[in-house]
Write an enzyme that holds these catalytic residues in place. Structure first.
Site, PDB file in Angstrom:
ATOM      1  N   LYS A 190       0.838  -1.206   0.000  1.00  0.00           N
ATOM      2  CA  LYS A 190       0.000   0.000   0.000  1.00  0.00           C
ATOM      3  C   LYS A 190       0.866   1.247   0.000  1.00  0.00           C
ATOM      4  CE  LYS A 190      -3.961  -2.264   2.124  1.00  0.00           C
ATOM      5  NZ  LYS A 190      -4.727  -2.578   3.335  1.00  0.00           N
ATOM      6  N   GLN A 243      -4.312  -1.205   9.562  1.00  0.00           N
ATOM      7  CA  GLN A 243      -4.359  -2.542   8.957  1.00  0.00           C
ATOM      8  C   GLN A 243      -4.999  -3.546   9.922  1.00  0.00           C
ATOM      9  OE1 GLN A 243      -3.426  -3.307   5.740  1.00  0.00           O
ATOM     10  NE2 GLN A 243      -4.270  -5.327   6.159  1.00  0.00           N
ATOM     11  N   ASP A 251     -10.635   3.669   4.462  1.00  0.00           N
ATOM     12  CA  ASP A 251     -11.146   2.302   4.360  1.00  0.00           C
ATOM     13  C   ASP A 251     -12.679   2.277   4.383  1.00  0.00           C
ATOM     14  OD1 ASP A 251      -9.239   0.366   3.869  1.00  0.00           O
ATOM     15  OD2 ASP A 251      -8.627   0.196   5.979  1.00  0.00           O
TER      16      ASP A 251
END
Ligand code: NAP
Length: 283
Positions: free
Chosen positions: A53, A97, A120
């Site tokens: 990422k 994460q 997200d």
């Protein structure tokens, strides 16, 4: 019939090129977009995701701020980091994460992220906005699926769409997006009776289960569009949730695993980061 293979790598490259152009335009105004990526603990798969990422962000002209914390990090320390990132004007997007180490509770951490920086799309504000028809930041994987369907020219209005899986990460937001696109949506899960019959009615099928080839090719409606989100490691090989070869004999179009949905997730994360950065720059 042999299905068209939907090339996620190519579509993801298009999205990344769009993101790079948008990032360059912002940077020209003195406003380099920034993405903070937080990793807690030493789960090897998570470490790879986070590295990828951050690398993709940098390649697109997005500044990546890596925060790697030990597994012994306390809930309070993690919450304090999120608070600092919320207040940092150089940070447009914050990604924590998942999964977190079992000693930590993910929900309060996700709820502590400023919803405007929640790239997200897991914060309850963003979830509620999506289901209320006022989407702001939408989870990356389902957003990537919608982009693939648009690229395919799939007709969603009035179509029968079946989503297998009801996670907050994939299945539920996927269903919300398909509903917003005027599909008639069925959500299936581990308690669904006669999954085969549900799948057989699908003009558009999205499988997000995490069970290798659970969806048999013979179940697929001839001419359907099949999107396989699943990523299962079987004997060192990555396979999807759909029995690919047999399904490709019946479907009109199908995503491969790997090379289908996978590459879209990071591309849409970058796209969300630019959405957040542009909104902050203009607000
Ligand atoms: P998850 O949280 O484990 O959810 C799996 C869902 O599948 C659950 O809703 C579960 O039902 C349902 N399910 C399990 N067994 C079933 C069965 N026999 N019949 C019907 N439904 C069943 O997983 P997730 O996070 O949504 O991820 C799903 C898959 O997508 C995984 O393989 C994951 O690795 C992959 N994934 C890929 C990407 C990507 O970028 N390509 C991104 C995210 C996830 P219940 O709710 O009843 O338990």
């Amino acid at each position: 019939m042999t299905a068209r293979i939907i090339d996620g790598k190519q579509v993801a490259a298009e999205v990344r090129a769009e993101v790079a152009a948008r990032a360059a335009a912002l940077a020209a105004r003195g406003r380099v977009p920034g993405l903070a990526v937080v990793l807690v603990g030493d789960d090897p798969a998570s470490a790879v995701y986070v590295r990828n990422k951050a690398k993709a962000a940098r390649e697109a002209g997005v500044r990546a701020f890596d925060h790697v914390l030990p597994a012994s990090t306390s809930q309070g320390e993690l919450m304090a980091l999120v608070a600092r990132l919320n207040a940092d004007s150089a940070v447009d997007g914050i990604l924590v994460q998942l999964p977190l180490p079992s000693s930590l509770d993910a929900r309060p951490v996700l709820e502590a992220i400023d919803p405007a920086k929640d790239v997200d799309g897991f914060h309850a504000d963003n979830v509620g906005r999506l289901w209320s028809g006022m989407p702001r930041l939408v989870p990356c994987t389902p957003l990537g699926v919608m982009r693939l369907l648009a690229h395919e020219g799939a007709n969603l209005r009035g179509a029968s769409a079946v989503v297998v899986g009801r996670s907050n990460l994939v299945g539920k937001p996927m269903a919300a997006l398909l509903l917003a696109a005027d599909a008639t949506v069925t959500i299936c899960h581990s308690r669904t009776a006669d999954l085969a019959a549900r799948v057989a009615g699908a003009d558009v099928l999205v499988a997000a289960i995490g069970r290798a080839e659970l969806i048999r090719g013979a179940w697929i409606k001839p001419g359907a569009t099949v999107i396989d989100v699943g990523m299962n490691r079987v004997g060192g090989k990555l396979v999807g949730d759909v029995e690919f070869a047999a399904a490709a004999e019946r479907a009109a179009a199908i995503t491969p695993v790997p090379g289908g949905v996978g590459p879209m997730t990071i591309a849409m994360l970058l796209s969300n980061t630019l959405d957040a950065a542009e909104r902050r720059a203009s607000g």
